[in-house]
Design a protein around this motif. Sequence first.
Motif, mmCIF file in Angstrom:
data_model
loop_
_atom_site.group_PDB
_atom_site.id
_atom_site.type_symbol
_atom_site.label_atom_id
_atom_site.label_comp_id
_atom_site.label_asym_id
_atom_site.label_seq_id
_atom_site.Cartn_x
_atom_site.Cartn_y
_atom_site.Cartn_z
ATOM 1 N N GLY A 109 22.529 46.743 -47.072
ATOM 2 C CA GLY A 109 21.567 47.780 -46.703
ATOM 3 C C GLY A 109 22.139 49.186 -46.755
ATOM 4 N N LEU A 110 21.227 50.156 -46.646
ATOM 5 C CA LEU A 110 21.597 51.573 -46.766
ATOM 6 C C LEU A 110 22.598 51.997 -45.678
ATOM 7 C CD1 LEU A 110 21.196 54.382 -48.030
ATOM 8 C CD2 LEU A 110 19.165 54.649 -46.609
ATOM 9 N N GLY A 111 22.338 51.545 -44.445
ATOM 10 C CA GLY A 111 23.241 51.909 -43.341
ATOM 11 C C GLY A 111 24.651 51.415 -43.627
ATOM 12 N N GLU A 189 11.822 51.944 -39.232
ATOM 13 C CA GLU A 189 12.034 51.623 -40.642
ATOM 14 C C GLU A 189 10.943 50.672 -41.132
ATOM 15 O OE1 GLU A 189 13.926 52.927 -42.824
ATOM 16 O OE2 GLU A 189 13.977 51.497 -44.472
ATOM 17 N N LYS A 190 10.299 51.032 -42.196
ATOM 18 C CA LYS A 190 9.282 50.231 -42.874
ATOM 19 C C LYS A 190 8.280 49.561 -41.924
ATOM 20 C CE LYS A 190 11.877 49.961 -47.053
ATOM 21 N NZ LYS A 190 13.276 50.244 -46.873
ATOM 22 N N PRO A 191 7.551 50.375 -41.154
ATOM 23 C CA PRO A 191 6.563 49.797 -40.235
ATOM 24 C C PRO A 191 5.314 49.337 -40.974
ATOM 25 C CG PRO A 191 6.417 52.179 -40.203
ATOM 26 C CD PRO A 191 7.537 51.844 -41.149
ATOM 27 N N ILE A 227 21.172 46.349 -42.696
ATOM 28 C CA ILE A 227 21.635 47.361 -41.735
ATOM 29 C C ILE A 227 21.013 48.688 -42.158
ATOM 30 C CG2 ILE A 227 23.661 48.561 -40.820
ATOM 31 C CD1 ILE A 227 25.158 45.862 -41.239
ATOM 32 N N GLN A 228 20.126 49.170 -41.321
ATOM 33 C CA GLN A 228 19.293 50.308 -41.707
ATOM 34 C C GLN A 228 19.811 51.621 -41.130
ATOM 35 O OE1 GLN A 228 17.092 50.117 -43.911
ATOM 36 N NE2 GLN A 228 16.391 47.991 -43.976
ATOM 37 N N LEU A 229 19.860 52.649 -41.976
ATOM 38 C CA LEU A 229 20.248 53.982 -41.529
ATOM 39 C C LEU A 229 19.238 54.502 -40.496
ATOM 40 C CD1 LEU A 229 22.007 56.516 -41.753
ATOM 41 C CD2 LEU A 229 20.673 57.188 -43.746
HETATM 42 C C1 G1P Z 1 15.367 54.071 -47.874
HETATM 43 C C2 G1P Z 1 15.366 54.258 -46.364
HETATM 44 C C3 G1P Z 1 13.984 54.695 -45.886
HETATM 45 C C4 G1P Z 1 13.543 55.932 -46.633
HETATM 46 C C5 G1P Z 1 13.588 55.689 -48.156
HETATM 47 C C6 G1P Z 1 13.328 56.977 -48.915
HETATM 48 O O1 G1P Z 1 14.552 52.947 -48.185
HETATM 49 O O2 G1P Z 1 15.771 53.065 -45.740
HETATM 50 O O3 G1P Z 1 14.029 54.969 -44.508
HETATM 51 O O4 G1P Z 1 12.229 56.272 -46.240
HETATM 52 O O5 G1P Z 1 14.888 55.212 -48.561
HETATM 53 O O6 G1P Z 1 13.272 56.753 -50.292
HETATM 54 P P1 G1P Z 1 14.630 52.180 -49.611
HETATM 55 O O7 G1P Z 1 13.810 52.993 -50.555
HETATM 56 O O8 G1P Z 1 16.074 52.131 -49.983
HETATM 57 O O9 G1P Z 1 14.037 50.834 -49.351
#
Ligand code: G1P
Length: 302
Positions: A109-111, A189-191, A227-229
């Motif tokens: 994950g991003l985090g 995150e992603k609600p 693991i989310q930022l």
């Molecule tokens: C990531 C972040 C998300 C953000 C998005 C923006 O998600 O986790 O919070 O809104 O980038 O592009 P991803 O696109 O990697 O799923």
Amino acid sequence: MERKIKKALLPAAGLGTRFLPATKASPKEMLPIVDKPMIQYAVEEAINCGIEDFIIITGKHKRAIEDHFDSAYELEEKLKSTGKEKLLREINKLSHINFAYIRQRVALGLGHAILCAKPFVKDEAFAVILSDDVIDPDYSLLKEMIRVYEEVECPIVALEEVPTSEVSRYGVVDGVMEGEIFRISNLVEKPKAEEAPSNLAIIGRYILTPDIFRILDRQKAGAGGEIQLTDALKSLLRKRTIYGYRITGKRYDAGDKVGFLKATLDLALKNSEVSGPFKAYIREIAQRIGIDGLHGCEKTRG
Ligand code: G1P
């Protein structure tokens, strides 16, 4: 703590599944928009803000990114000997920039990707750029965010209003406007649309402070088992203020096929080499679609 932003982290370890089969063996970040890979737009955007140190977090099948930002001796010699000076300048224009690469061994994950850069960031604030959010090169979003950071010295995330039907693709925030910035009171995150605190979505530009690493170190997996930022920022909110900066220029979700095509179209129109013939072709298409479209409408109504 140093107030100037000198480093940018570019997470680039994702699998790029939305662009399969194009991304089976090539990085999504290398998909070209007109004549430059997506990631180069992000790098140039940061260079325009005075950033010269880049940490790219890569994974398997991402070697092409390293090659792209490296020198290419044979190619340079060829361009020199054939008098292609303009192209030579173009491929060398980033040669003064420092690139470091870190492998994210597992896609957690991003985090987690950000956490991988911890040993290289030390005690300074830094920018995070998600290269598939392409920002109009004529709009200096990151520069504005850095200016705000230098005033408030708090983490800042870019925000954009999105349709409710799309909130589940983003980190979403709640809060209030305070002058030109948005004071964040919650992040999710992603609600699901019905659970989203608003329709203000986080866009892939962040200014983060190094205290995020202590939180990421302990952060449990969240949405999508990653693991989310966003979750780490929510924990950080208990300790310090986090601001949002609402974007006013154009952003393309180039991680999505339609968004990618929109970016290609607009950036081709801004490119002096191709814009002339490209405009003529667009006119031709518009005429074709216009006539067919109208015809279709008449038929349905009839
Ligand atoms: C990531 C972040 C998300 C953000 C998005 C923006 O998600 O986790 O919070 O809104 O980038 O592009 P991803 O696109 O990697 O799923």
